[in-house]
Design a protein around this motif. Structure first.
Motif, mmCIF file in Angstrom:
data_model
loop_
_atom_site.group_PDB
_atom_site.id
_atom_site.type_symbol
_atom_site.label_atom_id
_atom_site.label_comp_id
_atom_site.label_asym_id
_atom_site.label_seq_id
_atom_site.Cartn_x
_atom_site.Cartn_y
_atom_site.Cartn_z
ATOM 1 N N PRO A 151 0.834 -1.199 0.000
ATOM 2 C CA PRO A 151 0.000 0.000 0.000
ATOM 3 C C PRO A 151 0.871 1.253 0.000
ATOM 4 C CG PRO A 151 -0.654 -1.513 1.748
ATOM 5 C CD PRO A 151 0.654 -1.997 1.218
ATOM 6 N N PRO A 152 0.360 2.367 -0.533
ATOM 7 C CA PRO A 152 1.108 3.622 -0.446
ATOM 8 C C PRO A 152 1.432 3.949 1.006
ATOM 9 C CG PRO A 152 -0.789 3.854 -1.913
ATOM 10 C CD PRO A 152 -0.929 2.528 -1.234
ATOM 11 N N LEU A 153 2.650 4.421 1.258
ATOM 12 C CA LEU A 153 3.049 4.694 2.637
ATOM 13 C C LEU A 153 2.178 5.766 3.284
ATOM 14 C CD1 LEU A 153 6.954 4.512 2.479
ATOM 15 C CD2 LEU A 153 5.310 2.749 3.125
ATOM 16 N N GLY A 201 -1.870 -8.787 11.019
ATOM 17 C CA GLY A 201 -0.964 -7.652 11.026
ATOM 18 C C GLY A 201 0.183 -7.792 12.005
ATOM 19 N N PRO A 202 1.200 -6.928 11.871
ATOM 20 C CA PRO A 202 2.398 -7.014 12.714
ATOM 21 C C PRO A 202 2.176 -6.458 14.108
ATOM 22 C CG PRO A 202 2.550 -5.132 11.258
ATOM 23 C CD PRO A 202 1.284 -5.844 10.875
ATOM 24 N N VAL A 203 3.093 -6.798 15.013
ATOM 25 C CA VAL A 203 3.057 -6.212 16.352
ATOM 26 C C VAL A 203 3.604 -4.793 16.333
ATOM 27 C CG1 VAL A 203 3.236 -8.463 17.472
ATOM 28 C CG2 VAL A 203 5.320 -7.170 16.991
ATOM 29 N N ALA A 204 4.391 -4.479 15.324
ATOM 30 C CA ALA A 204 4.915 -3.122 15.120
ATOM 31 C C ALA A 204 5.412 -3.037 13.688
ATOM 32 C CB ALA A 204 6.051 -2.811 16.089
ATOM 33 N N PHE A 205 5.407 -1.830 13.123
ATOM 34 C CA PHE A 205 5.930 -1.675 11.770
ATOM 35 C C PHE A 205 6.441 -0.256 11.570
ATOM 36 C CE2 PHE A 205 1.501 -0.354 11.137
ATOM 37 C CZ PHE A 205 1.614 0.732 10.270
ATOM 38 N N GLY A 206 7.261 -0.105 10.540
ATOM 39 C CA GLY A 206 7.763 1.199 10.152
ATOM 40 C C GLY A 206 8.024 1.217 8.667
ATOM 41 N N GLY A 207 8.041 2.400 8.080
ATOM 42 C CA GLY A 207 8.253 2.496 6.648
ATOM 43 C C GLY A 207 8.972 3.772 6.273
#
Length: 301
Positions: A151-153, A201-207
């Protein structure tokens, strides 16, 4: 098209050996050929009642030798790989067709709607009906040899902390990302998951947008051992893959900064397909259902 009822696959004990790290590039060519042949068979026949014995016999190996070889090359048992393919196809049909759930159940290799719905809801964190909400598709991350989507950030940033399984933590993880040599800058997403083939979904994410090889920091990570999955969608017009992916086990302490490094590469046939959404299960659908139930509950009370 007529959809026939399909029996579930094998016995649970056949396919429940623990996963091991993938190492296809380190095994002999005949072994690589056998693994790729078995994966091709799974992808072509996932809707059939495939057994471990059948897969092993197709590549002229014992069940024990085949299971160990497959896990060494892919990081998963044959059964877990088959389940990943089935769930990926079920999600694809839920999002892209108007087939009812019972037809989808039959077309991905299950014979019981109740069993499928229970397993899907437990694994994904949503019912099959909830999975058809528009926000699920908008926030879908899909990874397979034939289809990739990020998906777009800006959409992910707008989703904020509404991720379906995002947890609150105090750890910080600094990830060094090594993109494929010669590849273009990429919009990159890193998620931390409890399972190496996640269904929720993740427990945490970053992009980060337009990223080359470098460091990405993720805050609010729960302490523990997680599988980091990095996904990069590269800008067009340069050499290298259009899409790359990397996996790495990471350990995050409750306080302070933890570090890890992952190398990204083009998707491979031995990668189990993954489709996860960052949409919360508290979707408009769920809220409408609760709103519709409240008057009835008040009346009963």
């Amino acid at each position: 098209m007529m959809l026939r009822s399909i029996a579930p696959v094998g016995h649970d004990g056949e396919f429940d050996d623990p996963p091991r790290g993938p190492a296809l590039h380190r095994v002999e060519k005949p072994v690589r050929t056998a693994v790729l042949q078995a994966i091709s068979s799974i992808q072509e026949r996932y809707f059939e009642p495939i057994t471990l014995a059948e897969l092993a016999s197709e590549v002229f190996l014992s069940r024990f030798h085949f299971s160990r070889m497959f896990a060494d090359a892919t990081g998963l048992t044959p059964g877990r790989f088959l389940t990943a393919v089935r769930l990926f196809e079920a999600k694809r049909l839920l999002l892209t067709t108007s087939l009812n759930v019972s037809d989808i159940v039959c077309s991905v290799g299950y014979s019981s709607v109740g069993t499928f719905t229970s397993r899907f809801s437990r694994a994904v964190g949503m019912t099959p009906t909830q999975y058809r909400e528009p926000q699920v598709a908008e926030l879908l991350v899909a990874i397979s040899p034939t289809f990739q989507r990020l998906p777009p950030l800006r959409t992910l940033r707008a989703a904020g902390r509404s991720c379906a399984s995002l947890q609150t933590g105090t750890g910080v993880l600094s990830m060094q990302l090594d993109l494929p040599r010669g590849s273009a800058p990429a919009d990159t997403l890193v998620g931390l998951f409890a399972d190496p083939v996640p269904q929720r979904g993740p427990v945490a994410f970053g992009g980060m947008a337009g990223m080359s090889s470098g460091e990405l920091t993720i805050h609010g990570v729960p302490a523990g051992r997680w599988t980091a999955i990095a996904v990069a969608q590269h800008q067009p017009g340069a050499g290298g893959p259009r899409f790359s992916i990397g996996y790495q086990d990471v350990t995050v302490s409750p306080f302070g900064q933890s570090t890890a490094r992952v190398g990204l590469r083009a998707p491979a046939p031995t990668d189990a397909p993954i489709a996860i959404t960052l949409a919360s299960h508290q979707s408009p659908f769920t809220q409408r259902m609760l709103a519709a139930q409240r008057p009835h509950l008040r009346a009963v009370a």
